[in-house]
Enzyme design. Structure first.
Site, mmCIF file in Angstrom:
data_model
loop_
_atom_site.group_PDB
_atom_site.id
_atom_site.type_symbol
_atom_site.label_atom_id
_atom_site.label_comp_id
_atom_site.label_asym_id
_atom_site.label_seq_id
_atom_site.Cartn_x
_atom_site.Cartn_y
_atom_site.Cartn_z
ATOM 1 N N GLU A 130 114.832 32.145 57.599
ATOM 2 C CA GLU A 130 115.793 33.236 57.404
ATOM 3 C C GLU A 130 116.855 32.883 56.373
ATOM 4 O O GLU A 130 117.604 33.739 55.929
ATOM 5 C CB GLU A 130 116.436 33.639 58.744
ATOM 6 C CG GLU A 130 117.064 32.493 59.516
ATOM 7 C CD GLU A 130 117.559 32.919 60.891
ATOM 8 O OE1 GLU A 130 117.673 34.130 61.166
ATOM 9 O OE2 GLU A 130 117.855 32.018 61.707
ATOM 10 N N ASN A 137 115.954 39.886 59.435
ATOM 11 C CA ASN A 137 117.319 40.446 59.449
ATOM 12 C C ASN A 137 118.240 39.602 58.566
ATOM 13 O O ASN A 137 118.945 40.115 57.702
ATOM 14 C CB ASN A 137 117.888 40.467 60.868
ATOM 15 C CG ASN A 137 116.991 41.184 61.835
ATOM 16 O OD1 ASN A 137 116.287 42.105 61.456
ATOM 17 N ND2 ASN A 137 116.978 40.751 63.092
ATOM 18 N N ASP A 138 118.231 38.297 58.818
ATOM 19 C CA ASP A 138 119.102 37.439 58.018
ATOM 20 C C ASP A 138 118.537 37.212 56.629
ATOM 21 O O ASP A 138 119.286 37.198 55.655
ATOM 22 C CB ASP A 138 119.339 36.104 58.741
ATOM 23 C CG ASP A 138 120.425 36.254 59.789
ATOM 24 O OD1 ASP A 138 121.479 36.812 59.456
ATOM 25 O OD2 ASP A 138 120.203 35.862 60.947
ATOM 26 N N CYS A 173 109.820 37.738 63.339
ATOM 27 C CA CYS A 173 110.472 38.198 64.563
ATOM 28 C C CYS A 173 111.732 39.013 64.273
ATOM 29 O O CYS A 173 112.453 39.378 65.197
ATOM 30 C CB CYS A 173 110.785 37.029 65.497
ATOM 31 S SG CYS A 173 111.938 35.857 64.779
ATOM 32 N N ARG A 202 114.279 30.345 71.210
ATOM 33 C CA ARG A 202 115.086 29.870 70.086
ATOM 34 C C ARG A 202 116.333 29.186 70.602
ATOM 35 O O ARG A 202 117.011 29.714 71.499
ATOM 36 C CB ARG A 202 115.455 31.053 69.193
ATOM 37 C CG ARG A 202 116.199 30.626 67.952
ATOM 38 C CD ARG A 202 116.447 31.797 67.045
ATOM 39 N NE ARG A 202 117.437 32.702 67.596
ATOM 40 C CZ ARG A 202 117.793 33.842 67.015
ATOM 41 N NH1 ARG A 202 117.208 34.230 65.902
ATOM 42 N NH2 ARG A 202 118.711 34.600 67.547
ATOM 43 N N ARG A 213 116.125 35.187 72.312
ATOM 44 C CA ARG A 213 117.444 34.860 71.755
ATOM 45 C C ARG A 213 118.286 34.311 72.899
ATOM 46 O O ARG A 213 118.630 35.051 73.817
ATOM 47 C CB ARG A 213 118.123 36.107 71.210
ATOM 48 C CG ARG A 213 117.527 36.665 69.937
ATOM 49 C CD ARG A 213 118.358 37.842 69.443
ATOM 50 N NE ARG A 213 118.004 38.237 68.097
ATOM 51 C CZ ARG A 213 117.067 39.147 67.803
ATOM 52 N NH1 ARG A 213 116.409 39.748 68.776
ATOM 53 N NH2 ARG A 213 116.802 39.448 66.557
ATOM 54 N N ARG A 270 124.539 42.427 57.165
ATOM 55 C CA ARG A 270 123.784 43.197 58.152
ATOM 56 C C ARG A 270 124.691 43.996 59.066
ATOM 57 O O ARG A 270 124.231 44.899 59.761
ATOM 58 C CB ARG A 270 122.885 42.260 58.968
ATOM 59 C CG ARG A 270 123.655 41.186 59.707
ATOM 60 C CD ARG A 270 122.747 40.116 60.261
ATOM 61 N NE ARG A 270 122.132 40.516 61.521
ATOM 62 C CZ ARG A 270 121.290 39.739 62.207
ATOM 63 N NH1 ARG A 270 120.929 38.558 61.730
ATOM 64 N NH2 ARG A 270 120.796 40.143 63.346
ATOM 65 N N HIS A 272 123.476 42.824 66.221
ATOM 66 C CA HIS A 272 122.794 42.385 67.442
ATOM 67 C C HIS A 272 122.827 43.432 68.534
ATOM 68 O O HIS A 272 121.888 43.566 69.310
ATOM 69 C CB HIS A 272 123.369 41.055 67.910
ATOM 70 C CG HIS A 272 122.837 39.937 67.096
ATOM 71 N ND1 HIS A 272 123.488 39.470 65.997
ATOM 72 C CD2 HIS A 272 121.662 39.271 67.168
ATOM 73 C CE1 HIS A 272 122.748 38.533 65.436
ATOM 74 N NE2 HIS A 272 121.638 38.396 66.123
HETATM 75 C C1 PEP Z 1 116.604 37.502 62.137
HETATM 76 O O1 PEP Z 1 117.559 37.067 61.488
HETATM 77 O O2 PEP Z 1 115.734 38.268 61.683
HETATM 78 C C2 PEP Z 1 116.453 37.120 63.540
HETATM 79 C C3 PEP Z 1 115.376 37.433 64.235
HETATM 80 O O3 PEP Z 1 117.501 36.455 64.097
HETATM 81 P P1 PEP Z 1 118.855 37.197 64.585
HETATM 82 O O4 PEP Z 1 118.663 38.662 64.340
HETATM 83 O O5 PEP Z 1 119.040 36.867 66.010
HETATM 84 O O6 PEP Z 1 119.880 36.589 63.697
HETATM 85 MG MG MG Z 2 118.747 35.463 62.264
#
Ligand code: PEP
Ligand code: MG
Length: 526
Positions: free
Chosen positions: A414, A436-437, A484, A322, A287, A447, A182
């Site tokens: 995700e 990402n997740d 996203c 979110r 976020r 990650r 993050h």
């Molecule tokens: C993701 O997982 O791609 C996402 C946008 O959420 P975060 O990165 O905040 O977990």
């Molecule tokens: Mg995520």
């Protein structure tokens, strides 16, 4: 005497920086409570004893007024009366840091409001003592990084990143860390150059450094010729950005004329200062968990204020906010729980539903802010239809109590279960792919773990197959699908994402022009 050295790392946020190194040391490591009052009391007593011995050494080498002040502080720190209220708070369940902070804040307030000028003047000493013990407890550095400094550490927390003013430049070098963390996202969105996984980095505080976060290189104590080459490369990099910058105000269109909706990702309303809402199609992801990491949990008014400011900024464009996605690599004191495997634990919607009293505060703030614009609410980490319907039921209850309407409720895609079987979530108003997740769960590659960064690849066929499956399901059933995750901001990944069928992306603000430039080079054909 420092000599020129070079290192390599993984680019987490692009750019160039030149400045002096500053070691974050333990400052970036959040205080971990033992959750054991006896241990917390011991930690506090030990920290006070260390503070007393530090002061004793300082007294010995001081003279005049300085010695008087230090002697006064030493006498206070050695007085049991100072620690008693903090120890009482620990007995009530607070950790050593919370208890010490709360007790010393209260004590300082008493001094500040005293009728006696002598006591009022001593409030500064109390603050000094409070800070010294806190730094010992948390292992934090006692010096603030100077403006433009290049921060160096093992890792860095979002709150340390957010607590810093980056307007004077600077960069981040982490021996560990990950480009998918993050903090890396925050760095990209603020345009702060950042390199992670810089093994064996041994730069010293104050040493001059050049950070090339385009090529992933660091040069320490460079000679004049190297500095000249670096500045020329930085200039060239800036001119690519300038080409992209010329596209900033234009809509995103592929080389063969397909329009792509492009939104931005933000974490706080402050990030929007200086961004013209007309350069994007709205906000694809706010976020909200970063509102939670700054001390106490945010109350309804603070959240209402943040959400309505973002909606006002968007001036009628859609804004996806979110609900809180705490947990995983985003611990929130007083909310998240200690787990052996937090990414597979109580995070996102799971935690919100497990602690409905905290979740309801956010729901009310969102419902009250909705009339400020075009709000769409999104739930993170949805894995089952039951989670969606339980969260929706809470929204319905709170909306009923407030006499408010219900915004569109959508979900992050995700968790692989949802990407494999999107029909289970057919009641969601929209899908937003959290690449990402999704990537970390599909590839079983954390990650936040630089050692498996090579596996954490959104363009792996398995991840792209799931993305195109969700896009097809959405198209067939009238559910809008966007993405996203950070892949949307990556010019190298954009062609594959568009080829997978996506026609809507949400990107970090600093990458918006580069994403438009990358889109303009894609030929979809057919
Ligand atoms: C993701 O997982 O791609 C996402 C946008 O959420 P975060 O990165 O905040 O977990
Ligand atoms: Mg995520």
């Amino acid at each position: 005497m420092p000599f020129p050295r070079s290192y390599r790392g993984t680019v987490a946020s692009r750019g160039y920086a030149e400045g002096a190194l500053f070691s974050l040391a333990a400052e970036a490591v959040p205080y971990r409570s033992s959750n054991n009052p006896a241990l917390e009391s011991d930690r506090l007593r030990d920290a006070i004893a260390i503070a007393a011995s530090e002061l004793t050494s300082l007294v010995v080498s001081a003279s005049g007024d300085a010695a008087d002040i230090l002697e006064f502080q030493l006498a206070m720190v050695e007085d049991d009366a100072l620690s008693e209220p903090a120890l009482a708070l620990i007995a009530e369940g607070k950790d050593a840091v919370e208890a010490w902070r709360a007790a010393l804040d209260a004590e300082t307030e008493t001094y500040l409001t005293s009728d006696s000028e002598y006591f009022r003047a001593r409030a500064a000493d109390l603050r000094d003592i409070a800070g010294r013990v806190l730094r010992i407890l948390t292992g934090a550095n006692d010096i603030e990084p100077p403006p433009g400094a290049i921060l160096v550490g093992e890792d860095i927390t979002p709150s340390v990143f957010l607590g810093r003013n980056w307007s004077k430049g600077g960069a981040i070098i982490l021996r560990q860390g990950s480009a998918a963390s993050h903090v890396a996202m925050l760095a990209r969105s603020r345009g702060v150059p950042m390199l992670v996984g810089v093994a064996g980095f041994d730069g010293e505080g104050g040493e001059p450094a050049l950070v090339d976060a385009e090529a992933g290189a660091i040069l320490l104590s460079p000679d004049a010729e190297t500095i000249g080459g670096f500045r020329a490369a930085a200039e060239k990099g800036r001119s690519v950005r300038a080409v992209a910058g010329a596209m900033a105000n234009k809509p995103a269109v592929t080389a063969d004329g397909t329009a792509i909706a492009i939104h931005i990702n933000v974490a706080s309303p402050d990030e929007l200062a200086g961004i013209d809402a007309a350069t994007c199609d709205g906000i694809g992801l706010m976020r909200t968990e970063f509102l939670y990491g700054q001390g106490d949990l945010p109350d309804e008014e603070a959240q209402y204020d943040a959400y309505s400011r973002v909606l006002d900024w968007a001036a009628g464009r859609p804004v996806v906010i979110r609900t809180v996605d705490a947990g995983g690599d985003k611990p929130v004191p007083g909310f998240t729980v200690d787990e052996s495997n937090p990414f597979l634990g109580l995070r996102g919607i799971r935690l919100a539903l497990a602690k409905p009293d905290i979740f309801r505060v956010q729901i009310r703030a969102l419902l009250r802010a909705a009339p400020h614009g075009h709000l769409r609410v999104m739930f993170p980490m949805i894995a089952t239809a039951a989670e969606f319907s339980t969260a929706k039921a809470l929204f319905l209850e709170e909306a009923g109590a407030l006499g408010a309407g219900l915004p569109q409720l959508g979900i992050m895609v995700e968790v692989p279960a949802v990407a494999v079987a999107p029909a289970l979530l057919k009641d969601a108003a929209f899908f937003s792919i959290g690449s990402n997740d999704l990537t970390q769960y599909v590839m079983a590659a954390g990650r936040d773990n630089g050692a498996v960064a090579g596996l954490n690849d959104v363009t792996h066929p398995a991840v792209l197959e799931l993305i195109s499956r969700v896009v097809r399901y959405g198209a067939d059933h009238g559910i809008p699908v966007s993405l996203c995750g950070d892949a949307g901001s990556d010019p190298a990944a954009i062609p594959a994402l568009l080829a997978a069928g996506l026609r809507s992306l949400s990107v970090s603000p600093a990458q918006l022009p580069l994403a438009k430039l990358a889109i303009s080079g894609v030929k979809l054909g057919g």
